[in-house]
Enzyme design. Structure first.
Site, PDB file in Angstrom:
ATOM      1  N   TYR A  21      77.328  87.840  63.362  1.00  0.00           N
ATOM      2  CA  TYR A  21      76.337  88.424  62.445  1.00  0.00           C
ATOM      3  C   TYR A  21      76.589  89.914  62.385  1.00  0.00           C
ATOM      4  O   TYR A  21      76.406  90.624  63.372  1.00  0.00           O
ATOM      5  CB  TYR A  21      74.926  88.117  62.947  1.00  0.00           C
ATOM      6  CG  TYR A  21      73.791  88.596  62.052  1.00  0.00           C
ATOM      7  CD1 TYR A  21      74.005  89.173  60.807  1.00  0.00           C
ATOM      8  CD2 TYR A  21      72.467  88.468  62.484  1.00  0.00           C
ATOM      9  CE1 TYR A  21      72.963  89.601  60.012  1.00  0.00           C
ATOM     10  CE2 TYR A  21      71.408  88.886  61.694  1.00  0.00           C
ATOM     11  CZ  TYR A  21      71.653  89.456  60.465  1.00  0.00           C
ATOM     12  OH  TYR A  21      70.613  89.873  59.677  1.00  0.00           O
ATOM     13  N   LYS A  51      78.181  85.940  59.223  1.00  0.00           N
ATOM     14  CA  LYS A  51      77.137  86.311  58.269  1.00  0.00           C
ATOM     15  C   LYS A  51      77.319  87.794  57.974  1.00  0.00           C
ATOM     16  O   LYS A  51      77.172  88.640  58.850  1.00  0.00           O
ATOM     17  CB  LYS A  51      75.750  86.046  58.844  1.00  0.00           C
ATOM     18  CG  LYS A  51      74.619  86.548  57.945  1.00  0.00           C
ATOM     19  CD  LYS A  51      73.247  86.321  58.542  1.00  0.00           C
ATOM     20  CE  LYS A  51      72.164  86.925  57.644  1.00  0.00           C
ATOM     21  NZ  LYS A  51      70.803  86.727  58.178  1.00  0.00           N
TER      22      LYS A  51
END
Length: 305
Positions: A144, A172
């Site tokens: 992330y 992400k």
């Protein structure tokens, strides 16, 4: 060892977490597990690929350890094998992230979402160690990248190095730099997942595989439709729907995104958003009015279709 083909296509929703008044709970707000379970079910029933408990939107940093672990268990039970559960396992240090990843594995999560070390601005070697330790747990890892909050940027070259870890399957991307999608794909073979709701359409067009999303908490059916239309090559239809929702989607990239998304859920009326725990307080009157306006604009368009 994780199969690098672990499929993260579709809309996986970073779930909000409902609270209810309880004077004995932290800040007078207890986790409403029943409402959370119903919300997870609502998302799956509306076509979402899965749920992502214990992300920033799930207010993980405001939970007790017992609450944080139970949230994952509730999500796993509520989804019941109908979709993915990708649990946030963020921690200040790898020793904490590893513990949360081990809990997630024991409790039935399909994969984990992992920020670099939080609070501390880690250097490259420390970031690599952080992910290497969690890699040993054995669950699929979605990196992330949110340098806005963590002040640590997982640059494409660093992502390529982390992608050599056997369990790193995706990232992400939340830099809001659309160029990152192709830059990462040029350097390594992991899925790039759209992270900013107001760059979703653009990210999918240049090759993002999936969407780890915030605003589908309020608009799951329409979010899945946008994703599906793009993947089917029906670009004009996708753009029209996206253009009429993107004003409210922009709140996903603002400081008050948790409060805004919860308010939009309540306005949409199909699920429950509610209050936030400290440090997040209520929206200002100005922000609340703007969220209500943007949400109503989206709902009016949906009703007119």
């Amino acid at each position: 060892m994780t199969d690098k083909k672990f499929d993260l296509g579709g809309v996986v929703v970073a779930t909000t977490l409902a609270f209810k008044a309880d004077p004995s709970a932290p800040a007078g707000l207890a986790v409403d597990y029943d409402s959370f379970a119903a919300h997870c079910d609502f998302l799956i029933e509306n076509g979402c690929r899965g749920v992502g408990p214990n992300g920033s939107l799930g207010e993980y940093s405001s939970l007790t350890d017992d609450e944080r672990r139970k949230v994952v268990r509730v999500a796993v039970e509520a989804v019941g094998g109908r979709g993915l559960v990708v649990a946030g396992v963020h921690g200040v240090g790898w020793h904490q992230a590893v513990q949360w990843a081990e809990y997630a594995k024991e409790d039935g999560a399909d994969g984990v979402l992992l920020l670099p070390p939080t609070i501390y601005r880690a250097n490259r070697a420390e970031v690599i160690e952080h992910y290497s330790k969690v890699n040993e747990v054995g669950l699929p890892i979605m990196l992330y990248n949110n340098p806005i909050d963590t002040k640590v940027d997982l640059t494409p070259d660093l992502v390529a190095e982390l992608a050599q870890l056997e369990n790193v399957v995706a990232i992400k991307e939340f830099t809001t730099d659309i160029r990152r999608v192709l830059e990462i794909q040029e350097l390594c073979d992991i899925d790039v997942i759209a992270g900013a709701d107001d760059l979703l359409f653009e990210s999918l067009l240049v090759g993002a595989t999936g969407w780890f999303a915030g605003y589908p908490n309020a608009f799951p059916r329409e979010a899945v439709e946008i994703y599906t239309l793009v993947k089917q090559g029906r670009i004009d239809e996708a753009r029209e729907l996206y253009a009429n929702l993107v004003a409210v989607f922009r709140w996903d990239s603002k400081t008050e995104f948790v409060q805004a998304i919860k308010l939009s859920i309540d306005i949409a009326g199909q699920s429950y958003g509610g209050r936030t725990r400290p440090p997040r307080g209520p929206l200002s009157a100005e922000h609340e009015a703007r969220v209500r306006r943007d949400t109503r604009k989206a709902l009016d368009y949906i009703a007119s279709r």
